[in-house]
Design a protein around this motif. Sequence first.
Motif, PDB file in Angstrom:
ATOM      1  N   VAL A  36      39.445  49.618  41.348  1.00  0.00           N
ATOM      2  CA  VAL A  36      40.205  48.729  40.868  1.00  0.00           C
ATOM      3  C   VAL A  36      40.275  47.525  42.099  1.00  0.00           C
ATOM      4  CG1 VAL A  36      42.643  47.893  40.221  1.00  0.00           C
ATOM      5  CG2 VAL A  36      41.628  49.995  39.024  1.00  0.00           C
ATOM      6  N   GLY A  37      40.625  47.877  43.139  1.00  0.00           N
ATOM      7  CA  GLY A  37      40.702  47.012  44.360  1.00  0.00           C
ATOM      8  C   GLY A  37      39.643  46.116  44.629  1.00  0.00           C
ATOM      9  N   PRO A  38      38.390  46.870  44.713  1.00  0.00           N
ATOM     10  CA  PRO A  38      37.183  45.842  45.026  1.00  0.00           C
ATOM     11  C   PRO A  38      36.664  45.106  43.781  1.00  0.00           C
ATOM     12  CG  PRO A  38      36.751  48.355  45.597  1.00  0.00           C
ATOM     13  CD  PRO A  38      38.158  48.276  45.016  1.00  0.00           C
ATOM     14  N   VAL A  39      36.986  45.485  42.718  1.00  0.00           N
ATOM     15  CA  VAL A  39      36.593  44.669  41.342  1.00  0.00           C
ATOM     16  C   VAL A  39      37.434  43.331  41.428  1.00  0.00           C
ATOM     17  CG1 VAL A  39      36.419  44.775  38.921  1.00  0.00           C
ATOM     18  CG2 VAL A  39      35.246  46.582  40.135  1.00  0.00           C
ATOM     19  N   LEU A  40      38.831  43.597  41.439  1.00  0.00           N
ATOM     20  CA  LEU A  40      39.669  42.448  41.478  1.00  0.00           C
ATOM     21  C   LEU A  40      39.522  41.501  42.687  1.00  0.00           C
ATOM     22  CD1 LEU A  40      42.958  44.037  40.199  1.00  0.00           C
ATOM     23  CD2 LEU A  40      41.501  42.735  38.956  1.00  0.00           C
ATOM     24  N   GLY A  41      39.149  42.240  43.910  1.00  0.00           N
ATOM     25  CA  GLY A  41      38.924  41.536  45.010  1.00  0.00           C
ATOM     26  C   GLY A  41      37.698  40.603  44.867  1.00  0.00           C
ATOM     27  N   GLY A  42      36.608  41.252  44.110  1.00  0.00           N
ATOM     28  CA  GLY A  42      35.243  40.414  44.046  1.00  0.00           C
ATOM     29  C   GLY A  42      35.451  39.481  42.995  1.00  0.00           C
ATOM     30  N   ILE A  43      36.224  39.711  41.928  1.00  0.00           N
ATOM     31  CA  ILE A  43      36.481  38.578  41.080  1.00  0.00           C
ATOM     32  C   ILE A  43      37.324  37.345  41.587  1.00  0.00           C
ATOM     33  CG2 ILE A  43      37.693  37.922  38.996  1.00  0.00           C
ATOM     34  CD1 ILE A  43      37.057  40.968  38.011  1.00  0.00           C
ATOM     35  N   VAL A  44      38.276  37.734  42.378  1.00  0.00           N
ATOM     36  CA  VAL A  44      39.076  36.631  43.221  1.00  0.00           C
ATOM     37  C   VAL A  44      38.228  35.838  44.062  1.00  0.00           C
ATOM     38  CG1 VAL A  44      41.038  36.070  44.511  1.00  0.00           C
ATOM     39  CG2 VAL A  44      41.435  37.824  42.781  1.00  0.00           C
ATOM     40  N   GLY A  45      37.512  36.543  44.804  1.00  0.00           N
ATOM     41  CA  GLY A  45      36.405  35.892  45.731  1.00  0.00           C
ATOM     42  C   GLY A  45      35.450  35.218  45.294  1.00  0.00           C
ATOM     43  N   ALA A  46      34.815  35.643  44.213  1.00  0.00           N
ATOM     44  CA  ALA A  46      33.990  34.879  43.403  1.00  0.00           C
ATOM     45  C   ALA A  46      34.412  33.507  42.803  1.00  0.00           C
ATOM     46  CB  ALA A  46      33.226  35.520  42.328  1.00  0.00           C
ATOM     47  N   VAL A  47      35.738  33.528  42.063  1.00  0.00           N
ATOM     48  CA  VAL A  47      36.267  32.262  41.744  1.00  0.00           C
ATOM     49  C   VAL A  47      36.495  31.265  42.763  1.00  0.00           C
ATOM     50  CG1 VAL A  47      38.272  31.523  40.432  1.00  0.00           C
ATOM     51  CG2 VAL A  47      37.042  33.401  39.688  1.00  0.00           C
TER      52      VAL A  47
END
Length: 158
Positions: free
Chosen positions: A64-75
């Motif tokens: 959950v942490g890496p996926v949400l972090g990746g989405i926020v970083g990409a946006v």
Amino acid sequence: MRILTCAATTAALALAGCASTSPGYGPGYGSGYGNTAPPAGRCSDCGTVVAIETSAAGGGTNVVGPVLGGIVGAVAAKELARKNTDSEGRRNVAIAAGAAGGAVAGNAIQNRTGANRSGYTIHVRMDDGRTTAVHQADLDGIREGSYVRVQNGRAWAY
């Protein structure tokens, strides 16, 4: 290069906002009554165990942490790139770098919070009215109502 610098700066600022230097103390019970000195014969880092919670690790990898972090970083990177470059290739590189950086940051935050650790969370009401909670793998004879000393992030029977 300017986009990567902006993305790195944004990620660093976001992580700095999540950092905490507090050892986990809250105002607790009895704060504000003027009696902050521990009773005679007791230590300043001692208190009574008010609750013990048992936690078990999920056994698997929590993404959950890496996926949400990746989405926020990409946006975030997409928005920065949209405003700062005309090149589609540079936008794509910025988005990929933002997603990777966000995933790393999300994983670090998740690991720091201890979401996957098994053991016991011991809640202690300190003699001066503060409350704190420590997480440790074993109880070493500590139970609710025990008088303990909290040192180095661990509760010790006193």
